[in-house]
Design a protein around this motif. Structure first.
Motif, PDB file in Angstrom:
ATOM      1  N   TYR B  31     -23.503  54.829 -66.992  1.00  0.00           N
ATOM      2  CA  TYR B  31     -22.843  53.807 -67.806  1.00  0.00           C
ATOM      3  C   TYR B  31     -22.112  54.453 -68.985  1.00  0.00           C
ATOM      4  CZ  TYR B  31     -22.087  49.763 -70.766  1.00  0.00           C
ATOM      5  OH  TYR B  31     -21.509  48.814 -71.544  1.00  0.00           O
ATOM      6  N   GLY B 203     -26.460  64.361 -83.134  1.00  0.00           N
ATOM      7  CA  GLY B 203     -26.578  62.945 -82.818  1.00  0.00           C
ATOM      8  C   GLY B 203     -27.292  62.133 -83.877  1.00  0.00           C
ATOM      9  N   ALA B 243     -21.877  59.907 -84.966  1.00  0.00           N
ATOM     10  CA  ALA B 243     -23.023  59.035 -84.696  1.00  0.00           C
ATOM     11  C   ALA B 243     -23.056  57.868 -85.677  1.00  0.00           C
ATOM     12  CB  ALA B 243     -24.319  59.841 -84.769  1.00  0.00           C
ATOM     13  N   ILE B 246     -20.438  55.255 -84.740  1.00  0.00           N
ATOM     14  CA  ILE B 246     -20.842  54.339 -83.656  1.00  0.00           C
ATOM     15  C   ILE B 246     -21.699  53.209 -84.217  1.00  0.00           C
ATOM     16  CG2 ILE B 246     -22.202  54.140 -81.537  1.00  0.00           C
ATOM     17  CD1 ILE B 246     -21.440  57.012 -80.900  1.00  0.00           C
ATOM     18  N   TRP B 247     -22.632  53.591 -85.066  1.00  0.00           N
ATOM     19  CA  TRP B 247     -23.501  52.575 -85.650  1.00  0.00           C
ATOM     20  C   TRP B 247     -22.701  51.607 -86.513  1.00  0.00           C
ATOM     21  CZ3 TRP B 247     -24.746  52.071 -90.996  1.00  0.00           C
ATOM     22  CH2 TRP B 247     -25.665  51.061 -91.258  1.00  0.00           C
ATOM     23  N   ASN B 250     -20.424  49.110 -84.777  1.00  0.00           N
ATOM     24  CA  ASN B 250     -21.162  48.099 -84.032  1.00  0.00           C
ATOM     25  C   ASN B 250     -21.918  47.146 -84.943  1.00  0.00           C
ATOM     26  OD1 ASN B 250     -20.885  48.385 -81.058  1.00  0.00           O
ATOM     27  ND2 ASN B 250     -21.323  50.506 -81.602  1.00  0.00           N
ATOM     28  N   LYS B 259     -15.520  48.058 -79.137  1.00  0.00           N
ATOM     29  CA  LYS B 259     -16.379  48.406 -78.008  1.00  0.00           C
ATOM     30  C   LYS B 259     -15.851  49.626 -77.263  1.00  0.00           C
ATOM     31  CE  LYS B 259     -18.683  46.924 -73.956  1.00  0.00           C
ATOM     32  NZ  LYS B 259     -18.591  46.142 -72.762  1.00  0.00           N
ATOM     33  N   SER B 266     -19.597  57.337 -77.798  1.00  0.00           N
ATOM     34  CA  SER B 266     -20.907  57.603 -77.182  1.00  0.00           C
ATOM     35  C   SER B 266     -20.777  58.656 -76.103  1.00  0.00           C
ATOM     36  CB  SER B 266     -21.476  56.321 -76.569  1.00  0.00           C
ATOM     37  OG  SER B 266     -21.672  55.362 -77.553  1.00  0.00           O
ATOM     38  N   VAL B 270     -22.757  62.132 -76.000  1.00  0.00           N
ATOM     39  CA  VAL B 270     -23.644  62.519 -74.900  1.00  0.00           C
ATOM     40  C   VAL B 270     -23.133  63.790 -74.226  1.00  0.00           C
ATOM     41  CG1 VAL B 270     -24.480  61.840 -72.634  1.00  0.00           C
ATOM     42  CG2 VAL B 270     -24.550  60.226 -74.520  1.00  0.00           C
ATOM     43  N   VAL B 273     -24.058  66.657 -76.415  1.00  0.00           N
ATOM     44  CA  VAL B 273     -25.473  67.014 -76.306  1.00  0.00           C
ATOM     45  C   VAL B 273     -25.728  67.742 -74.988  1.00  0.00           C
ATOM     46  CG1 VAL B 273     -27.775  66.055 -76.060  1.00  0.00           C
ATOM     47  CG2 VAL B 273     -26.266  65.195 -77.832  1.00  0.00           C
TER      48      VAL B 273
ATOM     49  N   ILE C 134     -30.505  62.442 -76.013  1.00  0.00           N
ATOM     50  CA  ILE C 134     -29.463  61.430 -76.255  1.00  0.00           C
ATOM     51  C   ILE C 134     -29.680  60.785 -77.623  1.00  0.00           C
ATOM     52  CG2 ILE C 134     -28.569  59.184 -75.520  1.00  0.00           C
ATOM     53  CD1 ILE C 134     -28.690  60.038 -72.742  1.00  0.00           C
ATOM     54  N   PRO C 135     -28.656  60.759 -78.441  1.00  0.00           N
ATOM     55  CA  PRO C 135     -28.792  60.227 -79.803  1.00  0.00           C
ATOM     56  C   PRO C 135     -29.186  58.751 -79.797  1.00  0.00           C
ATOM     57  CG  PRO C 135     -26.718  61.410 -79.552  1.00  0.00           C
ATOM     58  CD  PRO C 135     -27.297  61.284 -78.193  1.00  0.00           C
ATOM     59  N   SER C 136     -29.937  58.362 -80.819  1.00  0.00           N
ATOM     60  CA  SER C 136     -30.461  56.997 -80.810  1.00  0.00           C
ATOM     61  C   SER C 136     -29.361  55.960 -80.973  1.00  0.00           C
ATOM     62  CB  SER C 136     -31.539  56.830 -81.873  1.00  0.00           C
ATOM     63  OG  SER C 136     -31.002  57.079 -83.139  1.00  0.00           O
ATOM     64  N   VAL C 137     -28.272  56.304 -81.649  1.00  0.00           N
ATOM     65  CA  VAL C 137     -27.202  55.300 -81.761  1.00  0.00           C
ATOM     66  C   VAL C 137     -26.616  54.975 -80.401  1.00  0.00           C
ATOM     67  CG1 VAL C 137     -26.456  55.575 -84.138  1.00  0.00           C
ATOM     68  CG2 VAL C 137     -25.578  57.136 -82.400  1.00  0.00           C
ATOM     69  N   VAL C 138     -26.635  55.943 -79.495  1.00  0.00           N
ATOM     70  CA  VAL C 138     -26.117  55.673 -78.157  1.00  0.00           C
ATOM     71  C   VAL C 138     -27.032  54.678 -77.452  1.00  0.00           C
ATOM     72  CG1 VAL C 138     -25.571  56.689 -75.923  1.00  0.00           C
ATOM     73  CG2 VAL C 138     -24.972  57.907 -78.020  1.00  0.00           C
ATOM     74  N   TYR C 139     -28.349  54.866 -77.601  1.00  0.00           N
ATOM     75  CA  TYR C 139     -29.281  53.885 -77.041  1.00  0.00           C
ATOM     76  C   TYR C 139     -29.020  52.506 -77.652  1.00  0.00           C
ATOM     77  CZ  TYR C 139     -32.170  57.407 -74.737  1.00  0.00           C
ATOM     78  OH  TYR C 139     -32.630  58.389 -73.909  1.00  0.00           O
ATOM     79  N   PHE C 141     -26.253  51.372 -78.923  1.00  0.00           N
ATOM     80  CA  PHE C 141     -24.972  50.845 -78.450  1.00  0.00           C
ATOM     81  C   PHE C 141     -25.114  50.246 -77.044  1.00  0.00           C
ATOM     82  CE2 PHE C 141     -21.143  51.973 -75.919  1.00  0.00           C
ATOM     83  CZ  PHE C 141     -20.336  50.964 -76.390  1.00  0.00           C
ATOM     84  N   ILE C 142     -25.856  50.955 -76.189  1.00  0.00           N
ATOM     85  CA  ILE C 142     -26.044  50.433 -74.841  1.00  0.00           C
ATOM     86  C   ILE C 142     -26.897  49.168 -74.877  1.00  0.00           C
ATOM     87  CG2 ILE C 142     -27.106  50.920 -72.610  1.00  0.00           C
ATOM     88  CD1 ILE C 142     -26.182  53.802 -73.016  1.00  0.00           C
ATOM     89  N   LEU C 144     -26.875  47.074 -77.192  1.00  0.00           N
ATOM     90  CA  LEU C 144     -25.978  46.031 -77.695  1.00  0.00           C
ATOM     91  C   LEU C 144     -25.033  45.521 -76.605  1.00  0.00           C
ATOM     92  CD1 LEU C 144     -25.445  44.818 -80.494  1.00  0.00           C
ATOM     93  CD2 LEU C 144     -23.684  46.539 -80.825  1.00  0.00           C
ATOM     94  N   THR C 145     -24.554  46.410 -75.772  1.00  0.00           N
ATOM     95  CA  THR C 145     -23.540  45.995 -74.803  1.00  0.00           C
ATOM     96  C   THR C 145     -24.123  45.619 -73.446  1.00  0.00           C
ATOM     97  OG1 THR C 145     -23.194  48.329 -74.308  1.00  0.00           O
ATOM     98  CG2 THR C 145     -21.633  47.310 -75.798  1.00  0.00           C
ATOM     99  N   VAL C 146     -25.352  46.073 -73.162  1.00  0.00           N
ATOM    100  CA  VAL C 146     -25.923  45.764 -71.853  1.00  0.00           C
ATOM    101  C   VAL C 146     -27.146  44.854 -71.976  1.00  0.00           C
ATOM    102  CG1 VAL C 146     -26.931  46.720 -69.757  1.00  0.00           C
ATOM    103  CG2 VAL C 146     -25.093  47.948 -70.913  1.00  0.00           C
ATOM    104  N   VAL C 171     -36.851  52.604 -73.295  1.00  0.00           N
ATOM    105  CA  VAL C 171     -36.052  53.668 -72.673  1.00  0.00           C
ATOM    106  C   VAL C 171     -36.004  54.900 -73.572  1.00  0.00           C
ATOM    107  CG1 VAL C 171     -33.817  54.263 -71.679  1.00  0.00           C
ATOM    108  CG2 VAL C 171     -34.683  51.945 -71.486  1.00  0.00           C
ATOM    109  N   LEU C 235     -31.876  52.993 -86.332  1.00  0.00           N
ATOM    110  CA  LEU C 235     -30.587  52.409 -86.001  1.00  0.00           C
ATOM    111  C   LEU C 235     -30.559  51.708 -84.650  1.00  0.00           C
ATOM    112  CD1 LEU C 235     -28.226  55.101 -87.485  1.00  0.00           C
ATOM    113  CD2 LEU C 235     -29.325  53.135 -88.542  1.00  0.00           C
ATOM    114  N   MET C 239     -29.681  47.716 -84.391  1.00  0.00           N
ATOM    115  CA  MET C 239     -28.480  47.206 -83.717  1.00  0.00           C
ATOM    116  C   MET C 239     -28.771  46.047 -82.782  1.00  0.00           C
ATOM    117  SD  MET C 239     -26.680  50.899 -83.049  1.00  0.00           S
ATOM    118  CE  MET C 239     -25.093  50.550 -82.348  1.00  0.00           C
TER     119      MET C 239
END
Lengths: 276, 294, 308
Positions: B31, B203, B243, B246-247, B250, B259, B266, B270, B273, C134-139, C141-142, C144-146, C171, C235, C239
């Motif tokens: 995703y 990150g 990072a 992104i926060w 949103n 978005k 993101s 990723v 990383v 994987i950075p926590s903001v990415v978690y 964001f997902i 939030l969107t999923v 997760v 974060l 979110m």
């Protein structure tokens, strides 16, 4: 004689011992001797008594069964046991007691070098292995360094094998070559005495005999004290031999004496192969 | 139910669980990458963000993230190296050492938001650094130190004692031996640890929102004098990282393509990383080879 | 006595000086870290306690009060700083996500270490290592969107709330708990398994009765570690949880955690004001919980060491 009353074995009474003073037998002066040396690991006394005198330009071998304290004794001589064990008594290096806190242990170890059981070249090039300590001590002249590299490697009888690959990693050498490189590394800082802790125990017979030849040549310039498991080796190369058992030097004499007519029964049993 | 049947049921269940995990994780990665890739372009990676309109990029944030990462490493690596050396080479087993180890453990488990708040209190307010790269770098240093120290300590511990004895027997001090023999020998492992911790720093956001700040003023990429306010190198300017960006977009972003930007950002995070992970493996492997082979 | 030699040996060499210097410098580096940790605790505590000592808020009211509205004064003339909504929010998401993650993590760890070590090493191990990074903001964001839209579609409402937070944290902590559980299983000696299998136990009996028993302390540590991480995560949770300082009554209405209120609030209050101090008190609660998790992990470790 009773130094540590808590150690019961010292109370057993009479112990058969025969320690000779080499200065009475040979012309060579004594360069290193210990007096009242005791080594403790925590509360355990590893060396009860081990007072020996080592003559200059001779090879002295320390033999004895495993756990007899011969390695501990050797490692105490240049204070490699600092921080590991407590060593009491005097270690006289050319008359100076080096077992004192005010002695500069680094200068002392520069003069009393050591080679270990397992070859331990640094993960650097052959050239850098030899010059490393010199550079740390401020030698920067390239010509001088080159010269030291050549003479040390020649003295250690490894020059011909490595002279074309001085910039290659020392770890690529064979075990026997690595050990001779370690000897070259030790003599590069121009020591007075070389201590060797079972230097051949990890080597094959061919490498071992090469190493022995090297040592026999080295004794012209250095005083050598070697711990060995291998009695034949002691007989082949050493001038004096000390027999250690259970933390004591029981007998110390000319090597020929030790192997032909030992005065102590235990020594006799050991060299005859009855135990150990 | 006999034991054979229950054995089979249990093992089947484990298969289901493990596959579920793989599916969740694969979906997650897929995703991120798939939704992010369309947003990625050279323009997106290099141009500044826009607050109210679409079409903004992440150029400044990306630069800030790297700059902050480098600054953090410059500050934290020597400290972690010193601490790691002391712990592995000098520390005796006594109350002080166990106190220190406990403290490091506590620091490593502190929520990063608490570390950020402390950084805010000390560097932003007390020292008057304001919201700045420097404040952020110090906060990230605290965040980074425990893990980096531990990984350096472990790397040093893996070098055999024979190497130390080799140095000491030449009349060198323990310090010289450690610095010039043990550390180089442990370098592949140390570098691997550094790169992995770099990924973590890259990150991190919670420790930064109140230290490096949440704004990214325009930068003049032709001015490399660190004392100028619009210079990218100026450590005293506020610097929103990727990072944090992104926060931020949103939680309160009002640009219409928030978005898409987050997806793209993101994906960049990723992929970075992932890159750090691969680099760590590669460097560890490569250096190890170079040190051991002829 | 050899005087010249004695003199040379008594002189302090460059090596001795370097040794002293190096030892001091490295010790100072270590002390810097240690002092920082104490500084963090002291600073956060002194700011956090100001609410009770300077603003005279009753600590019991703070911990049990249900209304969080620091700008408003209640009937007793005291500001409304009841932290219970956030405290319970933090605990609920932590416990739920740990409950959800534990069977998955342990199941996967068993699969990786006992059932299919080959696939475990080749496939699962790298994936899990990557996910830890994987950075926590990415978690977030997902989430939030999923996750949030999915919950909105299934349960109605806004989709923000405890459930969304739980999923995101589940997760997030999964890879950490899994890889630590794998370590715990790996430390069980091979002969335990061989002995059990030799006695005729099935593979599952061996795992369940022998391996898992032996690995219990390690697995508990893994779970508590995951909980500590979930509790302190800011974060990603902020979110998706909705950020309403209300006592959670169900899983799908907006709520808040200690960390979410901190991240949104600390920038909007003036240093030294009651509103600000109250937030620092939340940070102090967070810090105390982190210390408690640490303590629990130590206790498990000690108990595990004793029973062996």
């Amino acid at each position: 004689m009773l130094i540590n009353p808590s150690s019961p074995r010292l109370d057993d009474g009479w112990l058969e011992r025969n320690i000779v003073d080499p200065s009475l037998k040979s012309q060579q002066p004594i360069v290193l001797e210990t007096q009242q040396l005791h080594v403790y690991y925590g509360d355990n006394e590893a060396i009860h008594e081990g007072d020996l005198k080592f003559p200059e330009h001779q090879i002295s071998a320390l033999i004895g069964p495993s756990g007899s304290g011969k390695s501990t004794y050797l490692r105490s001589l240049n204070r490699m046991n600092d921080g590991i064990a407590r060593v009491s008594g005097e270690i006289l290096y050319r008359g100076v007691d080096v077992n004192r806190p005010e002695i500069d242990v680094y200068e002392m170890r520069r003069r009393i070098g050591m080679v270990f059981q397992r070859p331990n070249p640094f993960s650097k090039s052959i050239y850098d292995n030899i010059t490393f300590a010199l550079k740390r001590r401020g030698v920067t002249d390239k010509k001088e360094l080159d010269e030291v590299v050549e003479t040390s490697l020649k003295q250690a009888a490894i020059w011909d094998e490595v002279k074309d690959k001085l910039t290659k990693s020392a770890l690529a050498l064979s075990g026997g070559q690595q050990q001779r490189l370690c000897i070259a590394r030790a003599i590069a800082v121009k020591p007075d005495i070389l201590l060797l802790d079972e230097p051949a125990s990890a080597l094959d017979p061919v490498s071992t005999s090469k190493l022995e030849e090297t040592l026999l040549k080295l004794k012209e310039d250095y005083t050598i004290i070697i711990v060995t498991h291998n009695m034949q080796q002691a007989a082949r190369i050493s001038d004096y031999t000390a027999f250690f058992n259970m933390g004591r030097a029981l007998e110390y004499d000319e090597t020929s004496q030790i192997f032909t007519s030992p005065k102590v029964q235990l020594t006799n049993d050991y060299v005859a192969g009855d135990f150990g | 139910m006999n034991s054979k049947v229950s054995n089979q049921i249990a093992i089947a269940t484990l298969y289901v669980i493990a596959s579920t995990i793989v599916v969740i994780l694969a979906a997650l990665l897929g995703y991120i990458i798939i939704s992010g890739l369309p947003a990625l372009s050279w323009h997106f990676l290099t141009s500044p963000a826009k607050a109210f309109t679409a079409g903004g990029g992440i150029g400044i944030q990306l630069f800030n993230s790297f700059y902050l990462l480098i600054l953090t490493m410059i500050i934290s690596f020597p400290i972690a190296l010193g601490a790691g050396i002391y712990l592995n080479e000098y520390a005796k087993q006594n109350w002080l050492t166990s106190l220190v180890r406990t403290a490091i453990e506590i620091l490593s488990s502190l929520p990063s938001v608490v570390v950020g708040l402390f950084g805010f209190l000390v560097f932003v307010v007390q020292f008057g650094f304001g919201f700045s790269i420097l404040s952020g770098a110090f906060a990230l240093t605290f965040f980074n130190l425990p893990l980096l120290t531990r990984s350096i300590e472990e790397a040093l511990a893996a070098v055999p004692d024979e190497q130390r004895e080799g140095g000491l027997a030449l009349g060198l001090s323990k310090w010289e031996t450690v610095l010039h023999i043990i550390v180089p020998a442990a370098l592949p492992t140390i570098l691997t640890g550094v790169i992995l911790s770099a990924g973590r720093i890259f990150g991190e956001a919670a420790a930064l929102i109140f230290t490096a700040g949440q704004s990214a003023p325009a930068l003049n990429f032709t001015d490399w004098n660190p004392f100028n306010i619009s210079s990218p190198l100026n450590p005293m300017r506020p610097a929103e990282t990727l990072a944090v960006h992104i926060w931020k977009i949103n939680s309160e972003g009002i640009m219409p393509d928030a978005k898409a930007i987050s997806s793209g950002a993101s994906a960049v995070l990723v992929i970075s990383v992932l890159g750090f992970n691969l680099l760590a493996r590669f460097v560890g492997h490569r250096l190890f080879k170079r040190l051991t082979a002829g | 006595m050899n005087n010249k030699l004695q003199k040379q040996l008594l002189k302090r060499s460059k090596a001795a000086k370097l040794e002293r210097l190096g030892k001091t410098v490295s010790f100072l580096a270590l002390m810097l870290i240690t002092v920082t940790v104490f500084a963090i605790i002291i600073f956060v505590a002194s700011k956090g306690l100001a609410t009770f000592f300077s603003n005279h808020v009753n600590i019991i009211d703070f911990l049990t009060g249900k209304d969080w509205n620091p700008n408003v004064t209640n009937a007793k003339g005291q500001p409304e700083v009841g932290a219970l909504p956030m405290i319970s929010g933090s605990f609920v998401v932590t416990i739920l996500s740990a409950l959800l993650a534990t069977p998955f993590a342990i199941g996967t760890a068993i699969f990786m270490n006992e059932i299919s070590p080959h696939r475990g090493a080749k496939l699962l191990q790298p994936v899990i290592e990557l996910l830890v990074g994987i950075p926590s903001v990415v978690y977030g964001f997902i989430g939030l969107t999923v996750v949030v839209p999915a919950i909105r579609n299934i349960f109605g409402g806004s989709g923000f709330g405890i459930l969304a937070g739980t999923f995101v944290l589940f997760v997030m902590i999964l890879p950490t708990v899994t890889s630590m559980s794998v370590d715990a299983l790996r430390s069980v000696p091979r002969y335990y398994r061989e002995a059990a299998l030799a006695l005729g136990a099935t593979q599952w009996q061996t795992i369940y009765k022998v391996v898992l028993r032996a690995a219990t302390p390690g697995m508990l540590t893994a779970v508590v570690f995951g909980m500590a991480r979930a509790f302190g995560e800011a974060l990603a949770v902020q979110m998706v949880i909705g950020n309403a300082a209300l006592l959670p009554t169900n899983l799908v209405s907006p709520a808040s955690t200690l960390t979410s209120v901190l991240t949104t609030g600390i920038g909007n209050t003036v240093m030294g004001s009651l509103q600000n101090n109250a937030l620092w008190s939340l940070a102090l609660v967070l810090l105390m919980m982190s210390l408690i998790f640490n303590l629990v992990i130590r206790m498990i470790g000690r108990k595990g060491a004793m029973s062996k």
